[in-house]
Design a protein around this motif. Structure first.
Motif, PDB file in Angstrom:
ATOM      1  N   LEU A   1       0.836  -1.202   0.000  1.00  9.27           N
ATOM      2  CA  LEU A   1       0.000   0.000   0.000  1.00  9.27           C
ATOM      3  C   LEU A   1       0.872   1.253   0.000  1.00  9.27           C
ATOM      4  CD1 LEU A   1      -2.551   1.739   0.384  1.00  9.27           C
ATOM      5  CD2 LEU A   1      -2.534   1.134   2.800  1.00  9.27           C
TER       6      LEU A   1
ATOM      7  N   TYR B   1      -8.548  -5.257  -5.518  1.00 12.41           N
ATOM      8  CA  TYR B   1      -8.339  -5.028  -4.090  1.00 12.41           C
ATOM      9  C   TYR B   1      -8.385  -3.543  -3.752  1.00 12.41           C
ATOM     10  CZ  TYR B   1      -6.560  -5.854   0.586  1.00 12.41           C
ATOM     11  OH  TYR B   1      -6.433  -5.917   1.932  1.00 12.41           O
TER      12      TYR B   1
ATOM     13  N   ILE C   1      -3.982  -2.693 -11.958  1.00 13.20           N
ATOM     14  CA  ILE C   1      -3.541  -3.861 -11.172  1.00 13.20           C
ATOM     15  C   ILE C   1      -3.283  -4.999 -12.154  1.00 13.20           C
ATOM     16  CG2 ILE C   1      -4.138  -5.505  -9.345  1.00 13.20           C
ATOM     17  CD1 ILE C   1      -6.223  -3.603  -8.307  1.00 13.20           C
TER      18      ILE C   1
ATOM     19  N   ASP D   1       0.278  -1.597 -10.188  1.00 12.38           N
ATOM     20  CA  ASP D   1       0.114  -2.313  -8.925  1.00 12.38           C
ATOM     21  C   ASP D   1       0.523  -3.754  -9.200  1.00 12.38           C
ATOM     22  OD1 ASP D   1      -0.683  -3.808  -6.749  1.00 12.38           O
ATOM     23  OD2 ASP D   1      -2.438  -2.552  -6.327  1.00 12.38           O
TER      24      ASP D   1
ATOM     25  N   ALA E   1      -6.812  -1.766  -1.663  1.00 17.75           N
ATOM     26  CA  ALA E   1      -5.557  -1.073  -1.333  1.00 17.75           C
ATOM     27  C   ALA E   1      -5.147  -0.106  -2.444  1.00 17.75           C
ATOM     28  CB  ALA E   1      -4.439  -2.078  -1.079  1.00 17.75           C
ATOM     29  N   THR E   2      -5.408  -0.477  -3.686  1.00 15.73           N
ATOM     30  CA  THR E   2      -5.047   0.369  -4.829  1.00 15.73           C
ATOM     31  C   THR E   2      -5.751   1.725  -4.720  1.00 15.73           C
ATOM     32  OG1 THR E   2      -5.067  -1.716  -6.032  1.00 15.73           O
ATOM     33  CG2 THR E   2      -4.780   0.267  -7.342  1.00 15.73           C
TER      34      THR E   2
ATOM     35  N   TYR F   1     -12.821 -10.394  -5.093  1.00 13.75           N
ATOM     36  CA  TYR F   1     -13.114  -9.891  -3.767  1.00 13.75           C
ATOM     37  C   TYR F   1     -14.604  -9.738  -3.678  1.00 13.75           C
ATOM     38  CZ  TYR F   1      -8.154  -9.254  -3.863  1.00 13.75           C
ATOM     39  OH  TYR F   1      -6.814  -9.516  -3.979  1.00 13.75           O
TER      40      TYR F   1
ATOM     41  N   ALA G   1       5.999  -6.238   3.959  1.00 15.23           N
ATOM     42  CA  ALA G   1       7.157  -5.711   3.229  1.00 15.23           C
ATOM     43  C   ALA G   1       6.687  -5.320   1.840  1.00 15.23           C
ATOM     44  CB  ALA G   1       8.267  -6.753   3.127  1.00 15.23           C
TER      45      ALA G   1
ATOM     46  N   TYR H   1       3.651  -9.183   1.085  1.00 14.78           N
ATOM     47  CA  TYR H   1       2.753  -9.748   2.095  1.00 14.78           C
ATOM     48  C   TYR H   1       2.923 -11.273   2.045  1.00 14.78           C
ATOM     49  CZ  TYR H   1      -1.800 -10.630   4.353  1.00 14.78           C
ATOM     50  OH  TYR H   1      -2.808 -11.045   5.184  1.00 14.78           O
TER      51      TYR H   1
ATOM     52  N   ALA I   1       1.397  -6.062  -7.021  1.00 16.79           N
ATOM     53  CA  ALA I   1       1.365  -6.806  -5.763  1.00 16.79           C
ATOM     54  C   ALA I   1       1.093  -8.300  -5.950  1.00 16.79           C
ATOM     55  CB  ALA I   1       0.302  -6.211  -4.840  1.00 16.79           C
ATOM     56  N   GLN I   2       0.460  -8.654  -7.095  1.00 16.40           N
ATOM     57  CA  GLN I   2       0.055 -10.056  -7.283  1.00 16.40           C
ATOM     58  C   GLN I   2       0.790 -10.725  -8.437  1.00 16.40           C
ATOM     59  OE1 GLN I   2      -4.242 -10.330  -7.566  1.00 16.40           O
ATOM     60  NE2 GLN I   2      -4.552  -9.340  -5.587  1.00 16.40           N
TER      61      GLN I   2
HETATM   62  C1  PLP Z   1      -1.723  -7.204  -1.418  1.00 15.56           C
HETATM   63  C2  PLP Z   1      -2.119  -6.120  -2.323  1.00 15.56           C
HETATM   64  C3  PLP Z   1      -1.840  -4.774  -2.041  1.00 15.56           C
HETATM   65  C4  PLP Z   1      -1.330  -4.291  -0.730  1.00 15.56           C
HETATM   66  O1  PLP Z   1      -0.145  -4.838  -0.316  1.00 15.56           O
HETATM   67  P1  PLP Z   1       0.205  -4.809   1.256  1.00 15.56           P
HETATM   68  O2  PLP Z   1       1.629  -5.232   1.265  1.00 15.56           O
HETATM   69  O3  PLP Z   1      -0.704  -5.759   1.942  1.00 15.56           O
HETATM   70  O4  PLP Z   1       0.025  -3.406   1.720  1.00 15.56           O
HETATM   71  C5  PLP Z   1      -2.146  -3.817  -2.995  1.00 15.56           C
HETATM   72  N1  PLP Z   1      -2.716  -4.148  -4.156  1.00 15.56           N
HETATM   73  C6  PLP Z   1      -3.030  -5.424  -4.464  1.00 15.56           C
HETATM   74  C7  PLP Z   1      -3.639  -5.721  -5.787  1.00 15.56           C
HETATM   75  C8  PLP Z   1      -2.761  -6.448  -3.545  1.00 15.56           C
HETATM   76  O5  PLP Z   1      -3.091  -7.706  -3.856  1.00 15.56           O
END
Ligand code: PLP
Length: 370
Positions: A61, A86, A131, A157, A88-89, A311, A194, A183, A159-160
Motif C-alpha cells: 500500500l 483489491y 492492477i 500495482d 488497497a489500490t 473480492y 514488506a 505480504y 502486488a500479485q
Molecule cells: C496485497 C495487495 C496490495 C497491498 O499490499 P500490502 O503489502 O498488503 O500493503 C495492494 N494491491 C493489491 C492488488 C494487492 O493484492
C-alpha cells in the motif's frame, strides 16, 4: 482429503536451513534497518525485474502511496484505477488526497480495459494505476499508448504478479514505476509486511529513498515530508533467500493451473481464466466464475476444499467509500465479478493429487450423478 487454500508453513519448511542462516546473519550483525541486506535485496530484485532502481518499503500500500507522493499528486488530482480488485489500490490514491476514478475491467481478463481510459480522462487526470490482477498483467501496451497520448503517468500495482510477463517484459518494468507487495501470501512473500517500488527514473528513485525515511537520506537533513516506511533487514534477508526460488515456484503454479484448465473445461456454467497470447501469468490465484458461486463454495467446504472470494465487495460499494456517492449499478462488470468469482487452491506446495481432488469435487457439484 483436505485441501487448504493456502499453507504458509510449507514455503518456510522447504527453505528452512537458508532462512535460519539469514536470521542468524541479521541478528548477529546488530543492524536492523537500512543496511547491507536491504541494499543487496534491492539490487537483486531490480535485476530480476529488469528495472534500474528498487526501493524497499514497509508494504505494498505504501509503495503505491509513496510513488504518488513523489510525483506531487494530491488534492484535486484524479487517478484512473480498476473498478474491481483489491481496495488497497484505491486507498493509496485516497491517502494522498487525490480522487480514484474507477475504470471497468475487460470482462475476459478482469484487468483494467484500456478502451475505457479515454472517456475517463479530464484535465485533472494525472496517472493510470492498473492492477495485474490474480497474477496476470494488464494489457500494458494499450494502456501505455493511451497514457502517452494523454501525458499520464503509469503506475503498476504489481502486488500479485511477481515474475509475470507481458510481451516478454517483466511485471514491475511495464510502466513508469511499480508498487510491489511482499505480504506473506503473495507469490513472493516475506514473513511480515514488506514492499518495494521499481522504476527506471533515477530522479523518482532518489525522492523515494528520502520519502520512505522521514524525507531524509542524510541523517537529520529532512528535505521532504516523508513517511516511516522501511523494509527491515530481516525481511530483506528472507526475501533474498526466496528470490532464488521465485521462478521455480511460479512454474510449479503454472503446472497446477494447466491441470485445472484441462479438467474444468466445459464443466457446468464455469468461466475459466482467459490468458491472451501475449501474457504469461504467474497464477497468484486461480479464479473461476459461476452464477452458483455461493452454493459451489459451500459444496467445496463440505468436501474439505478451502476457497476464498477475491473480492466480495467492489471498492465503490465498500463502507470506506460510503461518502463518495457511488451506488450499486455504477460499475456493473465489477459488481458481476464480485458476485461470481471463486478462488480455488493453488500454490507451489499443492500436489497434483490435491488439484485433481478439487476438480473432481467441482465436477460433482455440477453433475451429482457422474
Ligand atoms: C496485497 C495487495 C496490495 C497491498 O499490499 P500490502 O503489502 O498488503 O500493503 C495492494 N494491491 C493489491 C492488488 C494487492 O493484492
Amino acid at each position: 482429503m483436505d485441501v487448504p487454500i493456502l499453507d504458509l508453513k510449507a514455503p518456510t519448511a522447504e527453505l528452512r536451513a537458508d532462512c535460519d542462516e539469514a536470521y542468524r546473519r541479521v541478528m548477529d550483525s546488530g543492524w536492523f534497518l537500512l543496511g547491507s541486506e536491504l541494499a543487496a535485496f534491492e539490487s537483486e530484485y531490480a535485476k530480476s525485474v529488469e528495472s534500474a532502481h528498487c526501493i524497499g518499503v514497509a508494504n505494498g500500500l505504501e509503495a503505491l502511496q509513496l510513488v504518488l507522493m513523489a510525483r506531487g499528486i494530491g488534492p484535486g488530482d484524479e487517478i484512473i484505477v480498476p473498478s474491481n480488485g483489491y481496495i488497497a489500490t484505491w486507498l493509496a490514491v485516497t491517502h494522498v488526497g487525490a480522487t480514484p476514478v474507477p475504470c471497468e475491467p475487460d470482462p475476459r481478463t478482469y484487468n483494467l480495459d484500456p478502451a475505457h481510459i479515454d472517456a475517463l480522462v479530464t484535465p485533472r487526470t494525472k496517472a493510470v494505476l492498473p492492477i495485474h490482477l490474480y497474477g496476470q498483467t494488464a494489457d500494458m501496451v494499450a494502456i501505455n499508448s493511451e497514457a502517452e497520448r494523454r501525458g499520464l503517468f503509469v503506475l503498476e500495482d504489481a502486488a500479485q504478479s511477481h515474475g509475470a510477463l507481458c510481451h516478454g517484459r517483466a511485471s514491475g518494468a511495464l510502466g513508469h514505476a511499480a508498487g510491489h507487495s511482499f505480504y506473506p501470501s503473495k507469490n513472493f512473500g516475506a514473513m511480515a509486511d514488506a514492499g518495494a517500488i521499481t522504476t527506471d527514473d533515477a530522479g523518482l528513485a532518489d525522492r523515494l529513498q528520502h520519502l520512505r525515511n522521514y524525507g531524509c537520506k542524510v541523517r537529520y537533513q529532512n528535505d521532504y515530508i516523508g513517511l516511516n516506511s522501511r523494509l527491515s533487514e530481516l525481511q530483506a534477508a528472507f526475501l533474498r533467500v526466496k528470490l532464488l526460488h521465485l521462478m521455480d515456484w511460479n512454474s510449479r503454479r503454472r503446472v497446477l493451473a494447466a491441470r485445472y484448465l484441462n479438467q474444468l473445461r466445459g464443466v457446468g456454467d464455469l468461466v475459466l481464466p482467459y490468458v491472451p497470447e501475449w501474457a504469461e501469468p504467474v497464477w497468484h490465484l486461480f479464479v473461476i466464475r459461476t452464477a452458483r458461486r455461493d452454493a459451489l463454495q459451500a459444496h467445496l467446504t463440505a468436501r474439505g476444499v478451502g476457497t476464498q472470494i477475491h473480492y466480495p465487495t467492489p471498492p465503490h460499494l465498500s463502507g470506506a467509500y460510503r461518502d463518495a456517492g457511488w451506488k450499486r449499478g455504477d460499475f456493473p462488470i465489477a459488481e458481476k465479478l464480485a458476485a461470481e468469482v471463486l478462488s480455488l487452491p493453488i500454490s507451489p506446495h499443492h500436489s497434483a493429487e490435491q488439484i485433481d481432488y478439487v476438480c473432481e469435487s467441482v465436477r460433482s457439484f455440477f453433475d451429482p450423478h457422474a
